[in-house]
Design a protein around this motif. Structure first.
Motif, PDB file in Angstrom:
ATOM      1  N   UNK B  30       0.900  -1.361   0.055  1.00 46.66           N
ATOM      2  CA  UNK B  30       0.092  -0.120  -0.012  1.00 46.66           C
ATOM      3  C   UNK B  30       0.914   1.313   0.211  1.00 46.66           C
ATOM      4  N   UNK B  31       0.802   2.005  -0.930  1.00 49.91           N
ATOM      5  CA  UNK B  31       1.603   3.367  -1.157  1.00 49.91           C
ATOM      6  C   UNK B  31       0.760   4.358  -0.855  1.00 49.91           C
ATOM      7  N   UNK B  32       1.280   5.642  -0.312  1.00 51.56           N
ATOM      8  CA  UNK B  32       0.375   6.629   0.171  1.00 51.56           C
ATOM      9  C   UNK B  32       1.009   7.854  -0.636  1.00 51.56           C
ATOM     10  N   UNK B  33      -0.530   8.577  -1.209  1.00 50.33           N
ATOM     11  CA  UNK B  33      -0.385   9.954  -1.640  1.00 50.33           C
ATOM     12  C   UNK B  33      -0.839  10.811  -0.843  1.00 50.33           C
ATOM     13  N   UNK B  48       3.077  -1.604  -8.438  1.00 52.26           N
ATOM     14  CA  UNK B  48       2.896  -2.985  -9.307  1.00 52.26           C
ATOM     15  C   UNK B  48       1.673  -3.366  -9.104  1.00 52.26           C
ATOM     16  N   UNK B  49       1.057  -4.188 -10.194  1.00 51.81           N
ATOM     17  CA  UNK B  49      -0.320  -4.850 -10.276  1.00 51.81           C
ATOM     18  C   UNK B  49      -0.804  -5.499  -9.056  1.00 51.81           C
ATOM     19  N   UNK B  50      -1.819  -4.994  -8.362  1.00 54.20           N
ATOM     20  CA  UNK B  50      -2.188  -5.740  -7.182  1.00 54.20           C
ATOM     21  C   UNK B  50      -2.011  -4.572  -5.846  1.00 54.20           C
ATOM     22  N   UNK B  85      -8.949   4.599  -0.219  1.00 55.96           N
ATOM     23  CA  UNK B  85      -7.817   3.468  -0.854  1.00 55.96           C
ATOM     24  C   UNK B  85      -8.421   2.928  -1.871  1.00 55.96           C
ATOM     25  N   UNK B  86      -7.582   2.524  -3.051  1.00 54.16           N
ATOM     26  CA  UNK B  86      -7.811   1.801  -4.282  1.00 54.16           C
ATOM     27  C   UNK B  86      -6.765   0.753  -4.678  1.00 54.16           C
ATOM     28  N   UNK B  87      -7.441  -0.328  -4.970  1.00 58.51           N
ATOM     29  CA  UNK B  87      -6.347  -1.363  -5.449  1.00 58.51           C
ATOM     30  C   UNK B  87      -6.174  -1.456  -6.973  1.00 58.51           C
TER      31      UNK B  87
END
Lengths: 173, 112
Positions: B30-33, B48-50, B85-87
């Motif tokens: 999980x990355x943060x913006x 990465x995908x996922x 959050x979005x995957x």
């Protein structure tokens, strides 16, 4: 089309030289007044305009300027600074009232054009005051930081206002 | 006969384990913006995908994270102090904006 000359004049009163003499209490009053003027104009436009883009923009002005005012008031309350009315805040208030009086006489495309023209001029002048006087003149670090944090929102408002102003002039609407 | 079977089974097991070890299956991240001062930070993010991206609103006004191409993703209003959050499952270069401040732009690059 009459732009509210007094609001512009009021902001021009905040000359660069005055940056050293302005107090945080006066800055607080200018910030709160400047936000309130745009909230009031936005509330009128949200009610009167029938143009979807102008209405959306007006709603955004209400939400954003209320958000900034909440942060500004929370901060000066925490700092125990009482906003102090001054020539600039009074000129802003007067200009705001004149703009509303003018807008209330208009409707349809004429209203939209007058509202958006004023929003472009207003945000341009407010940004100039922020850059030349309010940020350089702020003594308290938190107040300065808030002004710096909020500045790009005003830039975004101005850019969006110019886009709408331009599209209104193209459609002749 | 049983010994041969046992040996074969062992070889297959070890071989299989070896094969599994070289296949790097990365855990989703999980990355943060961070949304602050009317901007996305970082404005451009490679994942990465996922993986997921969590947008956190530290600004004093509400924003959105809305894909420029309609329908890909839309946070709706992210209020001050809130996050969304979005995957991201598919590879691609996804430009997005804040719907409330259309000059506020970002991009998510989903790369294998």
């Amino acid at each position: 089309m009459k732009l509210s000359v007094s609001v512009l004049a009021g902001l021009l009163l905040v000359a660069p030289a005055a940056a050293q003499e302005i107090t945080d209490a006066q800055i607080a009053s200018i910030v709160v007044t400047a936000n309130q003027v745009d909230i009031d104009a936005g509330e009128l436009a949200a009610k009167v305009s029938t143009n979807a883009e102008v209405k959306k923009f007006a709603q955004r002005m209400i939400t954003d300027h209320k958000g900034v005012n909440k942060s500004a008031v929370d901060l000066v309350t925490k700092l125990k600074v009482t906003p102090e009315d001054n020539a600039t805040s009074k000129a802003l208030k007067d200009g705001g009232e004149k703009n509303l009086a003018n807008l209330k006489k208009l409707k349809g495309a004429e209203f939209d054009k007058a509202y958006m023209d004023h929003e472009v001029a207003y945000h341009t002048q407010v940004l100039e005051a922020v850059d030349k006087t309010l940020i350089p003149g702020a003594k308290n670090a938190d107040l300065k930081a808030l002004l710096v944090k909020v500045r790009p929102a005003f830039v975004a408002h101005l850019e969006h206002a110019k886009q709408i102003q331009s599209s209104l002039s193209k459609t002749g609407n | 006969m049983a010994r041969k079977l046992l040996l074969t089974a062992l070889v297959l097991l070890i071989g299989g384990a070896g094969a599994g070890a070289t296949q790097k299956k990365a855990k989703p991240v999980t990355h943060t913006v961070t949304i602050d001062a009317t901007s996305f930070e970082p404005a451009s993010l490679t994942i990465a995908p996922g993986d997921s991206v969590n947008w956190v609103n530290k600004d004093i006004i509400p924003h959105t994270a809305t894909s420029a191409k309609k329908g890909l993703f839309d946070s709706g209003t992210i209020a001050t102090g809130e996050s969304w959050k979005h995957t991201f499952k598919t590879a691609g270069d996804l430009a997005y904006i804040c719907q409330f401040h259309p000059t506020m732009k970002g991009s998510i690059k989903v790369k294998k």
